[in-house]
Design an enzyme around this catalytic site. Structure first.
Site, PDB file in Angstrom:
ATOM      1  N   LYS A 206       0.867  -1.181   0.000  1.00  0.00           N
ATOM      2  CA  LYS A 206       0.000   0.000   0.000  1.00  0.00           C
ATOM      3  C   LYS A 206       0.900   1.226   0.000  1.00  0.00           C
ATOM      4  CE  LYS A 206      -3.333   2.512   2.845  1.00  0.00           C
ATOM      5  NZ  LYS A 206      -4.406   2.423   3.840  1.00  0.00           N
TER       6      LYS A 206
HETATM    7  C1  R5P Z   1      -2.410   3.563   6.644  1.00  0.00           C
HETATM    8  O1  R5P Z   1      -2.238   2.497   6.120  1.00  0.00           O
HETATM    9  C2  R5P Z   1      -3.082   3.663   7.927  1.00  0.00           C
HETATM   10  O2  R5P Z   1      -3.413   2.360   8.292  1.00  0.00           O
HETATM   11  C3  R5P Z   1      -4.272   4.525   8.034  1.00  0.00           C
HETATM   12  O3  R5P Z   1      -4.841   4.412   9.280  1.00  0.00           O
HETATM   13  C4  R5P Z   1      -5.351   4.352   7.054  1.00  0.00           C
HETATM   14  O4  R5P Z   1      -5.143   3.318   6.136  1.00  0.00           O
HETATM   15  C5  R5P Z   1      -5.526   5.643   6.381  1.00  0.00           C
HETATM   16  O5  R5P Z   1      -6.549   5.625   5.451  1.00  0.00           O
HETATM   17  P1  R5P Z   1      -6.955   6.971   4.741  1.00  0.00           P
HETATM   18  O6  R5P Z   1      -5.723   7.821   4.678  1.00  0.00           O
HETATM   19  O7  R5P Z   1      -7.430   6.572   3.367  1.00  0.00           O
HETATM   20  O8  R5P Z   1      -8.041   7.595   5.561  1.00  0.00           O
END
Ligand code: R5P
Length: 311
Positions: A206
């Site tokens: 990711k």
């Molecule tokens: C990143 O991988 C972290 O786990 C975050 O907590 C989360 O995935 C963030 O998601 P977003 O930035 O799309 O709200």
């Protein structure tokens, strides 16, 4: 012991003697030589039909507490479940808010660290035992790394420990390229970080979308899903997803851009149109506007106005 089978069929029909075995291939980049159990788990993440995935990240509470849009995970999350491929969350959130009948992919957040009240959130440790990942039927363990930060080595250690444990039981590892406050977000950085994680042995990565993203995808031997990041207007979030998929991302792992949208249920479906059905960002936004507001998350109320049982 089985009874003697007296049914007769011609040998030619039963053995398809003239039919060659079906060609075997696998739809997930870099996993063609993986074993059956791992492929089964990866197929819960990446659709065998499209090769893509819509992951919903709602692991924010583990450092931020009740994030905007996730104050009531138990109400918000089940409404999104029908429209996603994978939930990415902590074990506490999954056990309490995701029905076990969900039966899709689970990306189990397996590291933990200091809260946003601390000086440095990058000081993470490996928190979840492999036994608990097995109990949760995790498709993959999500491990955050902070390449280039003072805790780089520690987070790489977390990652490699998870990969080693996961490999014993065919559970995939999702390597998350996290970017600390002071860290650069350049193509050079993402090329370096994604490639490092892939070479350590993660099965998917990711990371953030960046300039020259096609290069990042090309140099990474496993699939990349893009992070959503801070909330954007809905049309811009759809454009982000559209460009990422067009440049070779295998999917999205979005959080705030879905659950903080004006209509999260409509937004997650619009993202799905881009990821799985080849919609352009503009067409997906039209789709979003058409359905937004028509299908507001319903809080079913029972006696005394309490939300009804969901599972
Ligand atoms: C990143 O991988 C972290 O786990 C975050 O907590 C989360 O995935 C963030 O998601 P977003 O930035 O799309 O709200």
């Amino acid at each position: 012991m089985a009874e003697k089978d007296t049914t007769q069929v011609s040998a030619e029909k039963a053995y398809y003697e003239d039919v060659p075995p079906p060609a075997q291939s696998f739809h997930v980049k870099g996993a063609a030589h993986a074993e059956w159990g791992l492929k089964d788990r990866l197929s819960r993440i990446f659709s065998p039909t499209t090769g893509h995935t819509v992951m919903l990240a709602f692991d924010h509470g583990y450092i931020m507490g009740p994030t905007t849009g996730l104050e009531r995970m138990d109400i918000v999350i089940p409404n999104l479940a029908p429209h996603i491929d994978v939930f990415m969350a902590t074990r506490g959130a999954l056990r309490t808010c995701v029905p076990p009948t969900f039966n899709k992919g689970i990306a189990l957040r397996s590291t933990a660290g200091p809260s946003i009240l601390a000086d440095d959130v990058t000081d993470e440790v490996l928190a979840v035992d492999i036994e608990d990942a097995i109990r949760m039927n995790a498709s993959c363990m999500a491990i955050q790394t902070f390449i280039g930060s003072p805790f780089e080595r520690q987070t790489i250690d977390n990652l490699n420990k998870a990969i080693n444990a996961g490999n014993r039981y065919a559970i995939a590892t999702l390597g998350v390229v996290a970017v600390g406050k002071q860290m650069e977000r350049t193509t050079r950085f993402f090329l370096l970080a994604t490639r490092m994680l892939a070479e350590f042995g993660v099965h998917l990565v990711k990371t953030y979308y960046c300039d020259d993203f096609k290069k990042v995808v090309a140099a990474c031997p496993v699939p990349i899903v893009i992070a959503g990041g801070k909330k954007l207007p809905e049309n811009e979030a759809l454009t982000l997803a559209y460009h990422a998929i067009g440049d070779g991302a295998a999917g999205v792992d979005m959080g705030r851009n879905i659950f903080q949208a004006d209509d999260p249920v409509a937004m997650v479906q619009a993202i799905g149109k881009v990821v799985h059905e080849g919609y352009s960002d503009k067409r997906a936004y039209e789709f979003y506007k058409d359905i937004a507001g028509n299908d507001k998350p319903v809080v079913k109320r029972g006696r005394r106005g309490r939300p009804k049982k969901i599972f």
